[in-house]
Write an enzyme that holds these catalytic residues in place. Structure first.
Site, PDB file in Angstrom:
ATOM      1  N   ASP A   1      61.394 111.314 -41.098  1.00  0.00           N
ATOM      2  CA  ASP A   1      60.718 112.421 -41.780  1.00  0.00           C
ATOM      3  C   ASP A   1      59.833 113.189 -40.803  1.00  0.00           C
ATOM      4  O   ASP A   1      59.749 114.422 -40.855  1.00  0.00           O
ATOM      5  CB  ASP A   1      59.885 111.896 -42.945  1.00  0.00           C
TER       6      ASP A   1
ATOM      7  N   ASP B   1      53.640 105.532 -44.110  1.00  0.00           N
ATOM      8  CA  ASP B   1      54.660 106.580 -44.041  1.00  0.00           C
ATOM      9  C   ASP B   1      54.116 107.885 -43.463  1.00  0.00           C
ATOM     10  O   ASP B   1      54.834 108.619 -42.793  1.00  0.00           O
ATOM     11  CB  ASP B   1      55.231 106.840 -45.434  1.00  0.00           C
TER      12      ASP B   1
ATOM     13  N   SER C   1      57.720 114.560 -49.427  1.00  0.00           N
ATOM     14  CA  SER C   1      56.275 114.768 -49.254  1.00  0.00           C
ATOM     15  C   SER C   1      55.840 114.373 -47.849  1.00  0.00           C
ATOM     16  O   SER C   1      54.898 114.956 -47.295  1.00  0.00           O
ATOM     17  CB  SER C   1      55.474 113.991 -50.305  1.00  0.00           C
ATOM     18  N   ASN C   2      56.526 113.394 -47.233  1.00  0.00           N
ATOM     19  CA  ASN C   2      56.233 113.072 -45.831  1.00  0.00           C
ATOM     20  C   ASN C   2      56.476 114.297 -44.954  1.00  0.00           C
ATOM     21  O   ASN C   2      55.658 114.635 -44.090  1.00  0.00           O
ATOM     22  CB  ASN C   2      57.133 111.935 -45.340  1.00  0.00           C
TER      23      ASN C   2
ATOM     24  N   ARG D   1      70.533 106.391 -49.014  1.00  0.00           N
ATOM     25  CA  ARG D   1      69.931 105.239 -49.680  1.00  0.00           C
ATOM     26  C   ARG D   1      71.004 104.578 -50.544  1.00  0.00           C
ATOM     27  O   ARG D   1      71.237 104.980 -51.682  1.00  0.00           O
ATOM     28  CB  ARG D   1      68.735 105.664 -50.556  1.00  0.00           C
TER      29      ARG D   1
ATOM     30  N   GLY E   1      67.834 107.339 -32.705  1.00  0.00           N
ATOM     31  CA  GLY E   1      66.806 106.314 -32.556  1.00  0.00           C
ATOM     32  C   GLY E   1      66.069 106.435 -31.238  1.00  0.00           C
ATOM     33  O   GLY E   1      65.686 107.533 -30.812  1.00  0.00           O
TER      34      GLY E   1
ATOM     35  N   GLY F   1      59.491 106.202 -41.848  1.00  0.00           N
ATOM     36  CA  GLY F   1      58.879 107.527 -41.818  1.00  0.00           C
ATOM     37  C   GLY F   1      59.145 108.298 -40.539  1.00  0.00           C
ATOM     38  O   GLY F   1      58.834 109.490 -40.460  1.00  0.00           O
ATOM     39  N   ALA F   2      59.735 107.643 -39.534  1.00  0.00           N
ATOM     40  CA  ALA F   2      59.992 108.326 -38.260  1.00  0.00           C
ATOM     41  C   ALA F   2      60.963 109.495 -38.453  1.00  0.00           C
ATOM     42  O   ALA F   2      60.791 110.562 -37.853  1.00  0.00           O
ATOM     43  CB  ALA F   2      60.539 107.345 -37.237  1.00  0.00           C
TER      44      ALA F   2
END
Length: 321
Positions: A260, A296, A39-40, A170, A229, A257-258
């Site tokens: 996404d 997020d 959804s992000n 994850r 990064g 959230g970065a």
């Protein structure tokens, strides 16, 4: 004729994130937000000007309705979402001890989204989209969710829908061995793969950036973009190989959230048929913008905002996000 630019699906949870940087046991107020990789990305793409449809199975409870209404309010089509009274909507709490030190506590085992199964997926949602976005989180939720993802991959391949795969590892959800097996299975069919370096190393067994990318290509016509990064990203296709520099971040507020936001930037650029180096550069910029704001989705920019952000130093960046 494709009806949507992008279709994506997965679990979104209600996010409780205190405004104070304290251990959670000393926090007494928790603003309510949402958090979910897919959804992000959907919201990020909507803000960038694209048509997006998002699917999930939500609890038939106030939290499920809150999520559906929030995502729909961001201009994302939620008409395929299902509600169930068999399990609750998942929750997560974010503990931030410093801008870089973030702990996330999930309460998602047995959640409504973990009950998603192949029969829940409307194949036409994929056939009507130009791009299918898949996160590696969804197949980790349950065996039925894994089967749902593999059905989505099959439908996309059969209908000519481009597959963009973000591994989003994850390890709290499954073992590294199982993740590697499933990620390789999805990567075989994916057209664009967006791993972090550690995820690429897990999938391929290689260590160096260029070797990881070459292994992910697997001799095909894929686009591999490895997130590095603050250093930016590495772009690797059959015809183009380049490191794309990141944007400086003066202050990290919330790093979650970065990735996404980065994925939304990549997909947006592909839809706009822009040169890939330019696509990755804008994705890097979005990632830098997201880490500068708490939450997020709160830092996900509009297209105008990110273009202003990318202007050379000294030019005005006073725009509405």
């Amino acid at each position: 004729m494709r009806k949507y630019d992008v279709f994506t699906f997965g679990e979104t949870m209600v996010l409780f994130q205190p405004e104070q940087m304290l251990p959670l046991e000393y926090v007494h107020q928790f603003p309510k937000r949402i958090g979910g990789a897919e959804s992000n990305v959907a919201i990020g793409l909507s803000r960038l000007g694209h048509s997006v449809k998002w699917f999930s199975k939500l609890g038939d409870d106030p939290f499920g309705r809150f999520i559906r209404n929030f995502v729909r309010g961001e201009g994302v089509d939620t008409s395929s979402c299902l509600f169930t009274n068999q399990a609750p909507t998942g929750l997560l709490f974010k503990e931030q001890m410093s801008p870089e030190d973030v702990n996330v506590y999930y309460y998602r085992k047995g959640s409504s989204a973990s009950l998603m199964e192949p029969a829940d997926l409307n194949s036409s949602d994929i056939k009507e989209a130009k791009i299918l976005h898949i996160s590696g989180i969804t197949p980790a939720l349950s065996e039925s969710c894994y089967e749902l993802v593999m059905k989505a991959v099959k439908v996309a391949k059969e209908s000519g829908t481009m597959i963009v795969f973000d591994p989003n590892l994850r390890l709290k959800l499954w073992s590294a061995e199982r993740a590697k097996q499933v990620f390789n299975e999805i990567a075989m069919s994916a057209d664009v793969i967006l791993p972090g370096l550690d995820e690429g190393q897990l999938i391929t067994g290689k260590q160096e950036v260029e070797e990881v990318a070459e292994a992910l290509m697997n001799g095909g016509e894929k686009t591999i973009i490895i997130k590095l990064g603050s250093k930016g990203a590495y772009l690797h296709t059959k015809h183009e190989k380049a490191y794309v520099e990141g944007f400086p971040v003066t202050q990290v507020v919330d790093p979650v959230g970065a990735g996404d936001g980065f994925a939304a930037g990549i997909i947006s650029g592909i839809l706009r048929q822009e040169p890939l180096h330019q696509v990755v550069r804008r994705a890097n910029a979005i990632g830098a913008m997201v880490v500068g704001m708490s939450g997020d989705v709160e830092g996900l920019p509009t297209f105008t905002a990110v273009e202003q952000f990318m202007q050379p130093a000294g030019q005005s960046r006073d725009v509405n996000r």
